[in-house]
Scaffold this motif. Structure first.
Motif, PDB file in Angstrom:
ATOM      1  N   LEU A 206      18.764  48.589 106.605  1.00 15.44           N
ATOM      2  CA  LEU A 206      18.816  47.303 105.719  1.00 15.44           C
ATOM      3  C   LEU A 206      19.365  46.156 106.406  1.00 15.44           C
ATOM      4  N   VAL A 207      18.716  45.285 106.255  1.00 19.59           N
ATOM      5  CA  VAL A 207      18.995  43.729 107.019  1.00 19.59           C
ATOM      6  C   VAL A 207      20.310  43.056 106.374  1.00 19.59           C
ATOM      7  N   VAL A 208      21.427  42.850 107.027  1.00 17.48           N
ATOM      8  CA  VAL A 208      22.664  42.443 106.544  1.00 17.48           C
ATOM      9  C   VAL A 208      22.221  41.065 105.888  1.00 17.48           C
ATOM     10  N   ASP A 209      22.624  40.614 104.661  1.00 14.17           N
ATOM     11  CA  ASP A 209      22.659  39.450 104.003  1.00 14.17           C
ATOM     12  C   ASP A 209      23.260  38.164 104.978  1.00 14.17           C
ATOM     13  N   GLU A 210      22.616  37.111 105.132  1.00 14.83           N
ATOM     14  CA  GLU A 210      23.028  36.038 105.862  1.00 14.83           C
ATOM     15  C   GLU A 210      24.401  35.395 105.320  1.00 14.83           C
ATOM     16  N   GLY A 211      24.699  35.714 103.929  1.00 15.18           N
ATOM     17  CA  GLY A 211      26.060  35.379 103.350  1.00 15.18           C
ATOM     18  C   GLY A 211      27.291  35.805 103.398  1.00 15.18           C
ATOM     19  N   VAL A 212      27.220  37.022 104.329  1.00 15.96           N
ATOM     20  CA  VAL A 212      28.422  37.854 104.625  1.00 15.96           C
ATOM     21  C   VAL A 212      28.521  38.184 105.914  1.00 15.96           C
ATOM     22  N   ILE A 213      29.894  38.593 106.351  1.00 19.51           N
ATOM     23  CA  ILE A 213      30.144  39.230 107.673  1.00 19.51           C
ATOM     24  C   ILE A 213      30.291  40.570 107.576  1.00 19.51           C
ATOM     25  N   VAL A 214      29.638  41.644 108.023  1.00 23.01           N
ATOM     26  CA  VAL A 214      29.777  43.153 107.968  1.00 23.01           C
ATOM     27  C   VAL A 214      30.303  43.641 109.228  1.00 23.01           C
ATOM     28  N   GLU A 215      31.733  44.360 109.045  1.00 22.60           N
ATOM     29  CA  GLU A 215      32.112  45.059 110.154  1.00 22.60           C
ATOM     30  C   GLU A 215      32.150  46.482 109.425  1.00 22.60           C
ATOM     31  N   ILE A 216      32.012  47.505 110.645  1.00 20.56           N
ATOM     32  CA  ILE A 216      32.152  48.870 110.292  1.00 20.56           C
ATOM     33  C   ILE A 216      33.126  49.447 110.960  1.00 20.56           C
ATOM     34  N   LEU A 217      34.284  49.861 110.201  1.00 16.94           N
ATOM     35  CA  LEU A 217      35.564  50.375 110.556  1.00 16.94           C
ATOM     36  C   LEU A 217      35.981  51.872 110.616  1.00 16.94           C
ATOM     37  N   ARG A 218      36.685  52.309 111.380  1.00 18.72           N
ATOM     38  CA  ARG A 218      37.086  53.622 111.314  1.00 18.72           C
ATOM     39  C   ARG A 218      37.757  53.849 110.109  1.00 18.72           C
ATOM     40  N   PRO A 219      37.362  54.754 109.243  1.00 23.33           N
ATOM     41  CA  PRO A 219      38.055  54.993 107.933  1.00 23.33           C
ATOM     42  C   PRO A 219      39.483  55.110 107.853  1.00 23.33           C
ATOM     43  N   GLY A 220      40.441  54.245 107.050  1.00 19.80           N
ATOM     44  CA  GLY A 220      41.714  54.403 107.074  1.00 19.80           C
ATOM     45  C   GLY A 220      42.373  53.452 108.034  1.00 19.80           C
ATOM     46  N   THR A 221      41.624  52.727 108.769  1.00 24.59           N
ATOM     47  CA  THR A 221      42.251  51.552 109.819  1.00 24.59           C
ATOM     48  C   THR A 221      41.258  50.391 109.637  1.00 24.59           C
ATOM     49  N   GLY A 222      41.876  49.205 110.416  1.00 26.23           N
ATOM     50  CA  GLY A 222      41.179  48.012 110.506  1.00 26.23           C
ATOM     51  C   GLY A 222      40.451  47.848 111.742  1.00 26.23           C
ATOM     52  N   ASP A 223      40.421  49.006 112.493  1.00 24.70           N
ATOM     53  CA  ASP A 223      39.642  48.918 113.804  1.00 24.70           C
ATOM     54  C   ASP A 223      38.062  49.039 113.675  1.00 24.70           C
ATOM     55  N   PRO A 224      37.309  48.304 114.302  1.00 25.90           N
ATOM     56  CA  PRO A 224      35.838  48.414 114.416  1.00 25.90           C
ATOM     57  C   PRO A 224      35.559  49.809 115.137  1.00 25.90           C
ATOM     58  N   VAL A 225      34.426  50.116 114.760  1.00 27.27           N
ATOM     59  CA  VAL A 225      33.874  51.455 115.589  1.00 27.27           C
ATOM     60  C   VAL A 225      33.049  50.942 116.694  1.00 27.27           C
ATOM     61  N   ALA A 226      32.440  51.434 117.652  1.00 25.29           N
ATOM     62  CA  ALA A 226      31.603  51.211 118.621  1.00 25.29           C
ATOM     63  C   ALA A 226      30.112  51.236 117.800  1.00 25.29           C
ATOM     64  N   GLU A 227      29.231  50.336 118.219  1.00 27.45           N
ATOM     65  CA  GLU A 227      27.760  50.005 117.548  1.00 27.45           C
ATOM     66  C   GLU A 227      27.048  51.418 117.416  1.00 27.45           C
ATOM     67  N   GLY A 228      26.552  51.871 116.390  1.00 34.78           N
ATOM     68  CA  GLY A 228      25.930  52.924 116.213  1.00 34.78           C
ATOM     69  C   GLY A 228      27.032  54.376 115.871  1.00 34.78           C
ATOM     70  N   GLU A 229      28.386  53.912 115.429  1.00 32.78           N
ATOM     71  CA  GLU A 229      29.213  54.925 114.954  1.00 32.78           C
ATOM     72  C   GLU A 229      29.244  54.829 113.629  1.00 32.78           C
ATOM     73  N   VAL A 230      29.575  55.784 112.970  1.00 36.24           N
ATOM     74  CA  VAL A 230      29.675  55.779 111.128  1.00 36.24           C
ATOM     75  C   VAL A 230      31.033  55.581 111.169  1.00 36.24           C
ATOM     76  N   GLY A 231      31.170  54.517 110.189  1.00 38.30           N
ATOM     77  CA  GLY A 231      32.411  54.146 109.651  1.00 38.30           C
ATOM     78  C   GLY A 231      32.391  53.266 108.191  1.00 38.30           C
ATOM     79  N   GLU A 232      33.440  52.902 107.755  1.00 38.25           N
ATOM     80  CA  GLU A 232      33.555  52.275 106.680  1.00 38.25           C
ATOM     81  C   GLU A 232      32.919  50.959 106.703  1.00 38.25           C
ATOM     82  N   VAL A 233      32.346  50.499 105.668  1.00 34.84           N
ATOM     83  CA  VAL A 233      31.462  49.151 105.477  1.00 34.84           C
ATOM     84  C   VAL A 233      32.769  48.075 105.052  1.00 34.84           C
ATOM     85  N   VAL A 234      33.152  47.053 105.691  1.00 38.80           N
ATOM     86  CA  VAL A 234      34.095  46.266 105.411  1.00 38.80           C
ATOM     87  C   VAL A 234      33.475  44.689 105.434  1.00 38.80           C
ATOM     88  N   VAL A 235      33.436  43.962 104.383  1.00 42.19           N
ATOM     89  CA  VAL A 235      32.670  42.681 104.299  1.00 42.19           C
ATOM     90  C   VAL A 235      33.608  41.491 104.027  1.00 42.19           C
TER      91      VAL A 235
END
Length: 372
Positions: A206-235
């Protein structure tokens, strides 16, 4: 939470990652403390276009401008064009889904039949009479409408395209709809944020909408994961009416490598991959992903950790923290076990794993107990 933050200092993803995460589950309490929107709207309630209610309840504001939720991009990517008639089966009652697609259709230049949910026989009759070009709604309800049309021997063959959301689009359902001549594209959004990402013609993530910033974080934290790693969608969305900063959706996904073959150059995500809220009750006590994060951060030797919970031979709860580590020792195992007991208030075993061997599925806590 952001009172002491210098907004001018937040210039990139690295500085954004230093801000606190707001969770959807927090909104219920925050809105009760400061109704109706917890002081998070930037304009007065009377200047809004509409106000909605999601389960909780959580009250969601809609600005007065057109295509406020930005779903027009998703509808266009699904093949809808000016002059089309859209049969919209998203609910117009309480929640914003119906208006999300309605406003999107207007932005694209389409007319809308506001069908809403239910009344399948009347909906099939309307499709047979009005011959809409496409459908908007959940994939499962489109399948129900097609089955009802077959039962009634009604002609609904005008439906050639569909923009679906609200639930996972399973491959068998997509193939079934394709066999009926309907080209389907899915989109991903929430009542709080509007559109987050949408599927395009290659159907490769899915292409991320241009109106938002998406981060993928390790669940339960505020820390971004490495590209390709599964985590929580934070917008993060910076709308003038309802800006949300690092808003955690509770959904799991991962960043997809490269760019879409359709020509859109924004980042992509792999789609919905499960729920991030993995809080689990062990021996009568809740264990949270944030507690596992605390354990990891106390031991720099741990690269990644995953807590498994299962029953032992006597059906008692057994907790084990599997850790990818740089080097192994009995002393380290004992130290980690003591930290687990200190943080979680429960005893747990520790098992070492080779770097890169734990599954890349976003799970921090895995409940393996069976109750049958």
């Amino acid at each position: 939470m952001l009172r002491d933050v210098d907004a001018d200092a937040i210039r990139d993803r690295k500085t954004l990652a230093g801000l606190p995460v707001t969770r959807k589950s927090d909104l219920i309490a925050l809105q009760r403390q400061s109704p109706p929107f917890a002081g998070m709207t930037a304009i007065a309630i009377g200047d809004l276009g509409r106000v909605f209610s999601s389960p909780g309840p959580i009250y969601d504001p809609q600005g007065a401008r057109g295509d406020f939720w930005r779903f027009g991009r998703a509808l266009f990517a699904a093949g809808f064009r000016r002059g089309d008639l859209v049969h919209n089966t998203f609910s117009y009652h309480f929640t914003p889904a119906g208006f999300m697609m309605d406003l999107a259709a207007q932005a694209v230049g389409c007319a809308v039949f506001p069908a809403g949910v239910g009344q399948t026989e009347l909906q099939v009759a309307a499709i047979a009479d009005l011959k809409p070009d496409g459908y908007a709604g959940t994939p499962s309800f489109l399948k129900i409408l097609l089955e009802k049309a077959h039962e009634l021997k009604a002609d609904v063959s005008s439906l050639k395209k569909a923009s679906v959301s609200g639930e996972a689009l399973l491959p068998p359902v997509r193939e079934l709809l394709k066999s009926r001549g309907i080209d389907v594209r899915q989109s991903y959004g929430t009542a709080d944020l509007g559109l987050i990402a949408y599927e395009t013609e290659p159907m490769a993530g899915l292409v991320v909408d241009e109106g938002v910033i998406v981060e993928i974080l390790r669940p339960g934290t505020g820390d971004p994961v490495a590209e390709g790693e599964v985590g929580e969608v934070v917008v993060t969305t910076l709308s003038n009416e309802y800006p949300l900063i690092r808003f955690a959706t509770g959904d799991l996904s991962a960043i997809a490598a490269g760019v879409s073959a359709c020509g859109r150059t924004n980042m992509r995500i792999r789609g919905w991959m499960g729920r991030a809220d993995q809080t689990t009750k062990v021996k009568g006590m809740f264990v949270h992903p944030s507690q596992i994060d605390q354990v990891v951060k106390r031991h720099r030797e741990i690269l990644k950790a995953r807590l498994t919970v299962e029953h032992d031979a006597e059906r008692n709860d057994r907790m084990c923290l599997r850790c990818e580590v740089r080097s192994r020792s009995d002393a380290l195992s004992q130290a980690i076990a003591e930290t687990v007991r200190d943080v979680c208030k429960l005893r747990g075993e520790v098992e070492f794993a080779d770097p890169g061997s734990l599954p890349n599925d976003g799970k921090v806590i895995e409940d393996l107990r069976k109750y049958d």
